[in-house]
Structure formats: structure tokens, C-alpha cells
Scaffold this motif. Structure first.
Motif, mmCIF file in Angstrom:
data_model
loop_
_atom_site.group_PDB
_atom_site.id
_atom_site.type_symbol
_atom_site.label_atom_id
_atom_site.label_comp_id
_atom_site.label_asym_id
_atom_site.label_seq_id
_atom_site.Cartn_x
_atom_site.Cartn_y
_atom_site.Cartn_z
ATOM 1 N N GLY A 14 3.612 80.066 40.724
ATOM 2 C CA GLY A 14 2.911 80.049 39.432
ATOM 3 C C GLY A 14 3.202 78.781 38.648
ATOM 4 N N VAL A 15 4.445 78.325 38.706
ATOM 5 C CA VAL A 15 4.806 77.068 38.052
ATOM 6 C C VAL A 15 4.061 75.912 38.716
ATOM 7 C CG1 VAL A 15 6.698 75.441 37.613
ATOM 8 C CG2 VAL A 15 7.064 77.898 37.283
ATOM 9 N N ALA A 16 4.017 75.924 40.044
ATOM 10 C CA ALA A 16 3.288 74.878 40.778
ATOM 11 C C ALA A 16 1.806 74.905 40.422
ATOM 12 C CB ALA A 16 3.489 75.056 42.278
ATOM 13 N N GLU A 17 1.246 76.108 40.317
ATOM 14 C CA GLU A 17 -0.165 76.216 39.917
ATOM 15 C C GLU A 17 -0.383 75.560 38.554
ATOM 16 O OE1 GLU A 17 -3.540 79.523 38.707
ATOM 17 O OE2 GLU A 17 -1.483 80.179 39.056
ATOM 18 N N TYR A 18 0.494 75.839 37.617
ATOM 19 C CA TYR A 18 0.384 75.240 36.276
ATOM 20 C C TYR A 18 0.439 73.717 36.354
ATOM 21 C CZ TYR A 18 1.690 73.691 31.636
ATOM 22 O OH TYR A 18 1.742 73.016 30.451
ATOM 23 N N LEU A 19 1.398 73.197 37.110
ATOM 24 C CA LEU A 19 1.539 71.745 37.221
ATOM 25 C C LEU A 19 0.319 71.103 37.867
ATOM 26 C CD1 LEU A 19 5.282 71.544 38.311
ATOM 27 C CD2 LEU A 19 4.325 70.950 36.074
ATOM 28 N N ILE A 20 -0.244 71.775 38.869
ATOM 29 C CA ILE A 20 -1.403 71.227 39.574
ATOM 30 C C ILE A 20 -2.673 71.346 38.736
ATOM 31 C CG2 ILE A 20 -2.917 71.561 41.580
ATOM 32 C CD1 ILE A 20 -0.307 72.405 43.108
ATOM 33 N N ARG A 21 -2.914 72.526 38.200
ATOM 34 C CA ARG A 21 -4.183 72.761 37.477
ATOM 35 C C ARG A 21 -4.165 72.250 36.042
ATOM 36 N NH1 ARG A 21 -6.519 78.659 39.357
ATOM 37 N NH2 ARG A 21 -7.308 77.943 41.359
ATOM 38 N N GLU A 22 -3.125 72.569 35.316
ATOM 39 C CA GLU A 22 -3.092 72.237 33.890
ATOM 40 C C GLU A 22 -2.566 70.824 33.620
ATOM 41 O OE1 GLU A 22 -4.483 74.289 31.689
ATOM 42 O OE2 GLU A 22 -4.871 75.723 33.300
ATOM 43 N N GLN A 23 -1.518 70.451 34.320
ATOM 44 C CA GLN A 23 -0.922 69.125 34.114
ATOM 45 C C GLN A 23 -1.550 68.061 35.003
ATOM 46 O OE1 GLN A 23 1.563 68.377 31.765
ATOM 47 N NE2 GLN A 23 0.965 70.403 31.039
ATOM 48 N N LYS A 24 -2.463 68.481 35.888
ATOM 49 C CA LYS A 24 -3.198 67.569 36.781
ATOM 50 C C LYS A 24 -2.269 66.731 37.656
ATOM 51 C CE LYS A 24 -7.074 68.796 34.831
ATOM 52 N NZ LYS A 24 -7.595 70.054 35.229
ATOM 53 N N ARG A 25 -1.163 67.340 38.092
ATOM 54 C CA ARG A 25 -0.237 66.648 38.988
ATOM 55 C C ARG A 25 -0.818 66.668 40.404
ATOM 56 N NH1 ARG A 25 5.294 67.113 36.720
ATOM 57 N NH2 ARG A 25 4.905 66.726 34.521
ATOM 58 N N ASN A 26 -0.647 65.570 41.102
ATOM 59 C CA ASN A 26 -1.122 65.457 42.469
ATOM 60 C C ASN A 26 0.087 65.178 43.360
ATOM 61 O OD1 ASN A 26 -2.742 65.245 44.704
ATOM 62 N ND2 ASN A 26 -3.397 63.160 44.271
ATOM 63 N N TYR A 27 0.313 66.045 44.324
ATOM 64 C CA TYR A 27 1.473 65.911 45.192
ATOM 65 C C TYR A 27 1.039 65.527 46.595
ATOM 66 C CZ TYR A 27 3.779 68.295 41.364
ATOM 67 O OH TYR A 27 4.266 68.624 40.134
ATOM 68 N N GLU A 28 1.825 64.674 47.231
ATOM 69 C CA GLU A 28 1.551 64.261 48.603
ATOM 70 C C GLU A 28 2.313 65.107 49.613
ATOM 71 O OE1 GLU A 28 1.965 60.082 49.262
ATOM 72 O OE2 GLU A 28 1.050 59.597 47.343
ATOM 73 N N LEU A 29 3.379 65.758 49.165
ATOM 74 C CA LEU A 29 4.230 66.513 50.071
ATOM 75 C C LEU A 29 4.530 67.873 49.446
ATOM 76 C CD1 LEU A 29 5.982 66.472 52.660
ATOM 77 C CD2 LEU A 29 7.835 65.551 51.257
ATOM 78 N N TYR A 30 4.361 68.916 50.228
ATOM 79 C CA TYR A 30 4.636 70.283 49.790
ATOM 80 C C TYR A 30 5.691 70.865 50.721
ATOM 81 C CZ TYR A 30 0.308 70.036 47.108
ATOM 82 O OH TYR A 30 -0.676 69.694 46.225
ATOM 83 N N LEU A 31 6.762 71.388 50.156
ATOM 84 C CA LEU A 31 7.839 71.992 50.941
ATOM 85 C C LEU A 31 8.093 73.399 50.449
ATOM 86 C CD1 LEU A 31 10.353 69.002 50.887
ATOM 87 C CD2 LEU A 31 8.885 69.686 52.772
ATOM 88 N N GLY A 32 8.413 74.282 51.374
ATOM 89 C CA GLY A 32 8.726 75.646 50.978
ATOM 90 C C GLY A 32 9.549 76.348 52.034
ATOM 91 N N SER A 33 10.321 77.318 51.597
ATOM 92 C CA SER A 33 11.074 78.147 52.535
ATOM 93 C C SER A 33 10.725 79.603 52.285
ATOM 94 C CB SER A 33 12.577 77.921 52.385
ATOM 95 O OG SER A 33 13.014 78.352 51.117
ATOM 96 N N SER A 34 10.621 80.362 53.357
ATOM 97 C CA SER A 34 10.312 81.785 53.288
ATOM 98 C C SER A 34 9.009 82.002 52.524
ATOM 99 C CB SER A 34 11.485 82.550 52.675
ATOM 100 O OG SER A 34 11.335 83.939 52.868
ATOM 101 N N THR A 35 9.040 82.712 51.418
ATOM 102 C CA THR A 35 7.819 82.937 50.635
ATOM 103 C C THR A 35 7.182 81.612 50.231
ATOM 104 O OG1 THR A 35 8.609 85.038 49.787
ATOM 105 C CG2 THR A 35 6.896 83.945 48.516
ATOM 106 N N GLY A 36 8.009 80.652 49.899
ATOM 107 C CA GLY A 36 7.492 79.337 49.509
ATOM 108 C C GLY A 36 6.689 78.675 50.605
ATOM 109 N N SER A 37 7.085 78.892 51.862
ATOM 110 C CA SER A 37 6.338 78.291 52.966
ATOM 111 C C SER A 37 4.953 78.910 53.103
ATOM 112 C CB SER A 37 7.117 78.410 54.276
ATOM 113 O OG SER A 37 7.255 79.759 54.656
#
Length: 119
Positions: A14-37
Motif C-alpha cells: 500500500g505504501v508502494a502504491e502511494y509512492l507510485i500513484r500519488e508521488q509519481k515515483r518511478n522505480y527501475e528495480l523491485y525487490l520483495g521477499s515472501s508476500t513482497g515477492s
């Protein structure tokens, strides 16, 4: 980095969604473990609504063939414990995890299409 832990990973999503949609952040690399993956593939593909729908509909039964948890409600309060019999059963069968989560693999396969995977 989005960590695991079920609802903890969902919160980070949800925090990532906010950063991507509302703050218009663009990330080149996404990392996650377990649920995050499970979340990062959908975040990277901008399929946030799809993953939200999935998280709202997932149940213990849709993840585990042999659920290691007990979930009880007492006066509207959820209490989660260990289902010791199922854990012992997995141990005796030589399983490497507390709960047999083969259903999770199918859930993931149903969540990401081959075309999305190739992107």
C-alpha cells in the motif's frame, strides 16, 4: 524492498502504491521477499488493482493444503495460533515447511498471465 509477513507485506504494498500513484515515483528495480515477492511483479507491471483484488479474496484454504494455523474469533477479535497436529503431520511426512502450501503455487499461476510474465 517489500518484506513478507502477510499483512505486513500488504501494508508495504500500500505504501508502494502511494509512492507510485500519488508521488509519481518511478522505480527501475523491485525487490520483495515472501508476500513482497508476490506484490512486486504486479507493482512493476502497474497492475495494482489486480493485486488488491487478489489480496482481498485470498484465504488460508487458498494457500495451504495443510494449514499450520488456527484462526478463532472471540468477541469479534481474531486470534491466530499454531495447529500443532498439522505441523507434526508435515514433520512426519518429511516436509520442509510447517504448512504445505502447494495451493499457493496455483494461486500465483492464476494471478500472472504468461504475457504479463514475458513483459
Amino acid at each position: 524492498m517489500i518484506s513478507g509477513g502477510g499483512s505486513k507485506g500488504a501494508f508495504a504494498g500500500g505504501v508502494a502504491e502511494y509512492l507510485i500513484r500519488e508521488q509519481k515515483r518511478n522505480y527501475e528495480l523491485y525487490l520483495g521477499s515472501s508476500t513482497g515477492s508476490l506484490l512486486v511483479s504486479h507493482l512493476a507491471l502497474n497492475k495494482i488493482d489486480k493485486i488488491k483484488k487478489g489480496f482481498k479474496s485470498v484465504t488460508q484454504e487458498s494457500i495451504f493444503d495443510n494449514c499450520p494455523f488456527t484462526i478463532k474469533f472471540n468477541n469479534g477479535i481474531e486470534s491466530i495460533g499454531i495447529h500443532h497436529f498439522n505441523v507434526i503431520k508435515n514433520f512426519i511426512k518429511g516436509r520442509k515447511t510447517f504448512g504445505e502450501s502447494n495451493r499457493l503455487r496455483q494461486l500465483i499461476l492464476n494471478s500472472i498471465t504468461p504475457n504479463e510474465f514475458k513483459l
